[in-house]
Design a protein around this motif. Structure first.
Motif, PDB file in Angstrom:
ATOM      1  N   SER A 167       0.759  -1.271   0.131  1.00 50.87           N
ATOM      2  CA  SER A 167       0.102   0.254  -0.417  1.00 50.87           C
ATOM      3  C   SER A 167       0.826   1.135  -0.268  1.00 50.87           C
ATOM      4  CB  SER A 167      -1.022  -0.093   1.054  1.00 50.87           C
ATOM      5  OG  SER A 167      -0.054   0.099   2.380  1.00 50.87           O
ATOM      6  N   ARG A 168       2.218   1.151   1.225  1.00 55.19           N
ATOM      7  CA  ARG A 168       2.573   2.449   0.926  1.00 55.19           C
ATOM      8  C   ARG A 168       3.172   2.668  -0.750  1.00 55.19           C
ATOM      9  NH1 ARG A 168       6.636   1.801   5.630  1.00 55.19           N
ATOM     10  NH2 ARG A 168       4.574   2.257   6.854  1.00 55.19           N
ATOM     11  N   ASP A 169       3.900   1.738  -1.366  1.00 57.73           N
ATOM     12  CA  ASP A 169       4.329   2.286  -2.345  1.00 57.73           C
ATOM     13  C   ASP A 169       3.513   2.705  -3.382  1.00 57.73           C
ATOM     14  OD1 ASP A 169       6.931   1.121  -1.685  1.00 57.73           O
ATOM     15  OD2 ASP A 169       6.335  -0.801  -2.731  1.00 57.73           O
ATOM     16  N   ASN A 170       2.098   2.109  -3.605  1.00 63.21           N
ATOM     17  CA  ASN A 170       0.655   2.741  -4.673  1.00 63.21           C
ATOM     18  C   ASN A 170       0.137   3.683  -3.785  1.00 63.21           C
ATOM     19  OD1 ASN A 170       1.127  -0.228  -5.691  1.00 63.21           O
ATOM     20  ND2 ASN A 170      -0.698  -1.340  -4.572  1.00 63.21           N
TER      21      ASN A 170
ATOM     22  N   ALA B  56       7.628   8.570   2.281  1.00 63.89           N
ATOM     23  CA  ALA B  56       7.946   8.064   1.426  1.00 63.89           C
ATOM     24  C   ALA B  56       7.049   8.751   0.089  1.00 63.89           C
ATOM     25  CB  ALA B  56       7.078   6.145   0.453  1.00 63.89           C
ATOM     26  N   PHE B  57       6.990   9.735  -0.063  1.00 65.28           N
ATOM     27  CA  PHE B  57       5.183  10.261  -1.014  1.00 65.28           C
ATOM     28  C   PHE B  57       6.632  11.293  -1.263  1.00 65.28           C
ATOM     29  CE2 PHE B  57       2.160  12.932  -2.217  1.00 65.28           C
ATOM     30  CZ  PHE B  57       1.356  12.504  -3.115  1.00 65.28           C
ATOM     31  N   LEU B  58       6.864  11.940  -0.495  1.00 66.94           N
ATOM     32  CA  LEU B  58       7.512  12.892  -0.723  1.00 66.94           C
ATOM     33  C   LEU B  58       8.982  12.778  -1.153  1.00 66.94           C
ATOM     34  CD1 LEU B  58       7.187  15.094   2.521  1.00 66.94           C
ATOM     35  CD2 LEU B  58       5.885  15.958  -0.310  1.00 66.94           C
TER      36      LEU B  58
ATOM     37  N   VAL C  38      10.116  10.192  -3.298  1.00 65.48           N
ATOM     38  CA  VAL C  38       9.152   9.935  -4.474  1.00 65.48           C
ATOM     39  C   VAL C  38       8.868  10.503  -5.424  1.00 65.48           C
ATOM     40  CG1 VAL C  38       7.582   8.392  -6.431  1.00 65.48           C
ATOM     41  CG2 VAL C  38       8.095   7.220  -3.990  1.00 65.48           C
ATOM     42  N   ALA C  39       8.353  11.563  -4.200  1.00 62.75           N
ATOM     43  CA  ALA C  39       7.852  12.815  -5.857  1.00 62.75           C
ATOM     44  C   ALA C  39       9.075  13.855  -6.118  1.00 62.75           C
ATOM     45  CB  ALA C  39       7.089  13.551  -4.548  1.00 62.75           C
ATOM     46  N   ALA C  40      10.276  14.042  -4.617  1.00 64.52           N
ATOM     47  CA  ALA C  40      11.512  14.503  -5.092  1.00 64.52           C
ATOM     48  C   ALA C  40      12.514  13.290  -6.646  1.00 64.52           C
ATOM     49  CB  ALA C  40      12.253  14.530  -4.437  1.00 64.52           C
ATOM     50  N   THR C  41      12.206  12.673  -7.049  1.00 61.77           N
ATOM     51  CA  THR C  41      12.630  11.825  -8.183  1.00 61.77           C
ATOM     52  C   THR C  41      12.450  12.324  -9.427  1.00 61.77           C
ATOM     53  OG1 THR C  41      11.346   9.965  -8.336  1.00 61.77           O
ATOM     54  CG2 THR C  41      13.684   9.468  -6.812  1.00 61.77           C
ATOM     55  N   LYS C  42      11.097  12.766  -8.931  1.00 61.15           N
ATOM     56  CA  LYS C  42      10.661  13.814 -10.333  1.00 61.15           C
ATOM     57  C   LYS C  42      10.582  15.466 -10.514  1.00 61.15           C
ATOM     58  CE  LYS C  42       8.408   9.076 -11.532  1.00 61.15           C
ATOM     59  NZ  LYS C  42       6.809   7.990 -11.025  1.00 61.15           N
ATOM     60  N   ARG C  43      10.835  15.391  -9.513  1.00 61.26           N
ATOM     61  CA  ARG C  43      10.042  17.052  -9.451  1.00 61.26           C
ATOM     62  C   ARG C  43      10.833  17.891  -7.956  1.00 61.26           C
ATOM     63  NH1 ARG C  43       6.273  16.160 -13.146  1.00 61.26           N
ATOM     64  NH2 ARG C  43       4.159  15.389 -12.419  1.00 61.26           N
TER      65      ARG C  43
ATOM     66  N   LEU D 241      14.794  13.569   5.018  1.00 65.26           N
ATOM     67  CA  LEU D 241      14.827  13.863   3.736  1.00 65.26           C
ATOM     68  C   LEU D 241      15.801  13.751   3.030  1.00 65.26           C
ATOM     69  CD1 LEU D 241      11.842  16.120   3.403  1.00 65.26           C
ATOM     70  CD2 LEU D 241      11.576  13.417   3.522  1.00 65.26           C
ATOM     71  N   LYS D 242      16.580  15.085   4.280  1.00 63.77           N
ATOM     72  CA  LYS D 242      18.073  15.386   3.659  1.00 63.77           C
ATOM     73  C   LYS D 242      18.858  13.980   3.368  1.00 63.77           C
ATOM     74  CE  LYS D 242      19.133  18.844   6.140  1.00 63.77           C
ATOM     75  NZ  LYS D 242      19.820  19.553   7.296  1.00 63.77           N
ATOM     76  N   SER D 243      18.623  12.663   4.065  1.00 64.34           N
ATOM     77  CA  SER D 243      20.078  11.800   3.874  1.00 64.34           C
ATOM     78  C   SER D 243      19.161  11.092   2.776  1.00 64.34           C
ATOM     79  CB  SER D 243      19.523  11.083   4.488  1.00 64.34           C
ATOM     80  OG  SER D 243      18.357  10.343   5.091  1.00 64.34           O
ATOM     81  N   ASP D 244      18.068  10.864   1.869  1.00 64.21           N
ATOM     82  CA  ASP D 244      18.300  10.413   0.659  1.00 64.21           C
ATOM     83  C   ASP D 244      18.868  10.892  -0.730  1.00 64.21           C
ATOM     84  OD1 ASP D 244      16.997   8.960  -1.670  1.00 64.21           O
ATOM     85  OD2 ASP D 244      15.272   8.086  -0.267  1.00 64.21           O
ATOM     86  N   GLU D 245      19.705   9.759  -1.024  1.00 65.52           N
ATOM     87  CA  GLU D 245      20.708  10.622  -2.134  1.00 65.52           C
ATOM     88  C   GLU D 245      20.282  10.583  -3.782  1.00 65.52           C
ATOM     89  OE1 GLU D 245      23.989   8.075  -1.598  1.00 65.52           O
ATOM     90  OE2 GLU D 245      24.577   9.297  -0.065  1.00 65.52           O
TER      91      GLU D 245
END
Lengths: 313, 365
Positions: free
Chosen positions: B153-156, B182-184, B186-191, B213-217
């Motif tokens: 569900s979280r991925d969806n 997780a939502f943010l 995933v969004a940040a990979t495209k926007r 959020l900061k630590s996700d490369e």
């Protein structure tokens, strides 16, 4: 220690009166933090400054004092603007100084100015506080549970006075990190045996349901009805409005300023010597009424107060 | 005869043991962290009942699950996810039974509660007997499928992120929610957008979200900013979206979330900024609550983080509170994002009808 080092500081020069140096040191060390206390101390410092003034024989007192005030003020504020209410006071004082006739003697001039300053503190602060306490007491009578945010000496005085007069009520004190200044209010309410609740600002929706009245302090009311208050006040007012709870602001008329602003300045607006907390604007539509020493008014009446008190520039 | 009695006693003892273990785990906080884990633990508990307990007919199984479900729901009434999962499993068991009897997937046809206009042609389902073994196997399979669905569900939810966040947006969120995290991301990979994070004192878990959020490369943020709890309304003019998580989504379309979220949503409303609530389906709660029902949804934490006990003597009579949740009414919500697709708060009741059986809800309320 701090006072000494400031006195010794050569860069300030000898033109700064020691009373102002002491005042600034006490404000900077946060020994006095609330605007009303600072205002009273400011008046006292001004009195000392005027009393120790020596009029040169070739100059008129009004122009000479006026010129001497400027460096004192810029020393106190460090070049930043004065808090609005104190700016108001200075403006009125300057009017008084300018009104001194050219042939006014030193003694007479000093008498006139110090009388004016004494009267200001007595009428506009001390007696105004009492009047506001009385007006608010009547509102507290029907409220039973009142919510307030952070610490404002006028709100504290009002609540304590109403309790002494036998009005029965419960106070919810909201507070915020990191200063938690509301603890000061909570402490004095507990000492007076007033029943209290205490929580952080995130608990506002939990507490607001039981409240019948929100009472806040402020440091200025602008002529468009907006109020300058401690950060977080506007949120509390907003949640109160959503829950249909009236929001009263306690403000003596000396805090009414002939100035308009509709937004809170961003993160740049930091603290100065005389402003120990970050401030924000409370929009006029979130304020039900302002309690002044004249009467309880809607915020839209701010221009009328300015006119009545001849504060319009 | 005696042997059957012993059997019955040992069976009920076994059920009791499973139930008590679950309740103890729940109460002692051994089921750590998020609502997802609580939901998962509840479903596992129900699966254990189906697998280990003795029942001969479908009705017996349903009664067993109902009784035990009610017991664990009552044990932790503010943990809505537990009750939700009990109801959901009951519905799945009901569906499974009709499927076994009819041998088809047209479940809607079988259950008159699902489609009123088909009421007149509802077949007589209860009369056919199914072998216990078959029932047990089929039910467990359904529950396993359901657990898988939960896991996804979280991925969806986050896969929809880029539909709701645009380049240059300023997104305001409050505190820490794993789903929003997780939502943010995933969004940040495209926007490329800015995130304001409400600090949420006294736990200050907004800081934790900021660090995460900061630590996700993989993500490149325009800006990440921690906003003090007092600055929510003053910073709202800069914000273009509010994205928050929920603890429970209620039947009227309102939701329950960290204390302080109401302030954020009211501020968003004041500035006409859309409020997006990310909530997996297990948070869907068939209850009607309002801000006046504090004791039904709120938890009060230890006040020591608000005022340390060492200072208690200076504040003798004061009642220090630290509530955990806020109720946010439906009119402040723009959109819910469950795992399928976004729905308006006014549509939540339809999802309830899909996820739960009306008869079970009735008993639950």
């Amino acid at each position: 220690m701090r006072r000494m080092s400031l006195l010794d500081s050569p860069s300030q020069g000898s033109a700064i009166h020691p009373a102002f140096i002491a005042l600034k040191a006490r404000c900077e060390s946060r020994e006095i933090v609330d605007l009303d206390a600072i205002c009273i101390e400011f008046v006292a410092a001004f009195k000392q400054f005027i009393l120790s003034y020596n009029k040169p024989s070739d100059k008129a007192m009004s122009r000479d004092v006026d010129a001497l005030i400027k460096p004192q003020l810029s020393y106190i504020t460090g070049g930043l603007p004065l808090p609005l209410a104190i700016g108001n006071l200075v403006k009125q004082l300057k009017q008084e100084i300018n009104a001194l006739s050219d042939d006014c003697t030193e003694e007479k001039g000093k008498q006139q100015l110090t009388d004016w300053l004494d009267e200001f503190v007595e009428n506009r602060i001390q007696l105004a506080f009492q009047a506001i306490s009385l007006f608010t007491r009547d509102k507290l009578k029907g409220a039973h549970v009142v919510l307030t945010y952070s610490w404002c000496p006028l709100v504290e005085q009002t609540l304590l006075a109403a309790h002494e007069d036998g009005v029965n009520f419960h106070v919810c004190v909201l507070d915020s990190y990191p200063c938690q200044r509301g603890k000061k209010l909570l402490n004095s309410l507990c000492k007076a045996d007033i029943s209290c609740s205490y929580g952080l600002i995130t608990s506002v929706s939990h507490l607001i349901k039981q409240c019948r009245l929100v009472l806040l302090g402020c440091s200025a009311i602008l002529s468009n009805g907006y109020a300058l208050a401690i950060r977080g006040s506007s949120q509390v007012a907003m949640v109160a409005q959503a829950a249909n709870i009236p929001v009263l602001l306690a403000a003596p008329t000396y805090k009414f300023v002939d100035k308009v602003q509709t937004f809170t300045e961003g993160h740049r607006s930091s603290c100065t010597a005389l402003v120990s907390e970050r401030m924000e604007m409370i929009p006029a539509d979130l304020i039900t009424a302002v309690v002044t020493e004249l009467r309880i008014l809607p915020p839209s009446s701010a221009p009328a107060v300015l006119r009545a008190k001849q504060l319009v520039v | 005869m005696a042997a059957a009695d012993v059997d019955a006693i040992s069976a009920s003892a076994r059920i009791g043991k499973i139930r008590d273990q679950f309740i103890v785990d729940l109460r002692q906080g051994r089921i750590r962290g998020t609502s997802y884990h609580v939901a998962q633990a509840t479903v596992n508990f129900m699966r254990k009942l189906v697998a280990n307990c003795k029942y001969d007919t479908y009705d017996e199984l349903l009664t067993l699950l109902k009784t035990e479900g009610r017991a664990v729901t009552a044990a932790e009434p503010t943990e809505f996810v537990v009750g939700n999962m009990v109801l959901r499993i009951l519905k799945l068991v009901r569906e499974e039974q009709t499927r076994l009897i009819l041998g088809s997937d047209d479940v809607a046809l079988a259950d008159p509660a699902d489609a009123l206009h088909k009421l007149w042609k509802a077949p007589e389902v209860a009369q056919k007997e199914i072998a216990t073994k078959q029932l047990r196997k089929a039910t467990i399979e359904t529950i396993n499928e359901f657990l898988q669905e939960m896991e996804n569900s979280r991925d969806n939810i986050s896969s929809q992120a880029a539909d709701h966040i645009l380049d240059g947006d300023v997104v305001f969120t409050f505190g820490q929610s794993v789903t929003v995290d997780a939502f943010l991301k995933v969004a940040a990979t495209k926007r490329r957008f800015t995130v304001f994070i409400g600090e949420n004192a006294p736990s200050c878990n907004g800081k934790a979200l900021l660090e995460s959020l900061k630590s996700d490369e993989k993500c490149s943020w325009a800006e990440l900013r921690l906003v003090e709890d007092t600055d929510v309304l003053p910073s709202m003019p800069q914000v273009t979206r509010v994205v928050v998580g929920a603890v429970a989504v209620l039947a009227d379309g309102g939701f329950v979330a960290s204390a302080g979220t109401l302030t954020l949503c009211l501020a968003a409303k004041r500035h006409a900024i859309p409020v997006i609530v990310c909530a997996a389906f297990y948070k869907l709660t068939p209850k009607f609550l309002s801000a006046n029902d504090q004791e039904q949804f709120n938890k009060l934490l230890s006040p020591s983080s608000v005022l340390p006990f060492s200072q208690a003597s200076s504040y003798g009579g004061a009642d220090v509170i630290c509530p955990l949740f806020d109720y946010i009414p439906p009119e402040l919500v723009t959109l819910y994002i469950p795992q399928t697709f976004g729905i308006a708060p006014s549509h939540v009741y339809r999802l309830l009808g899909e996820y739960f059986h009306p008869e079970d809800i009735e008993h639950n309320l």
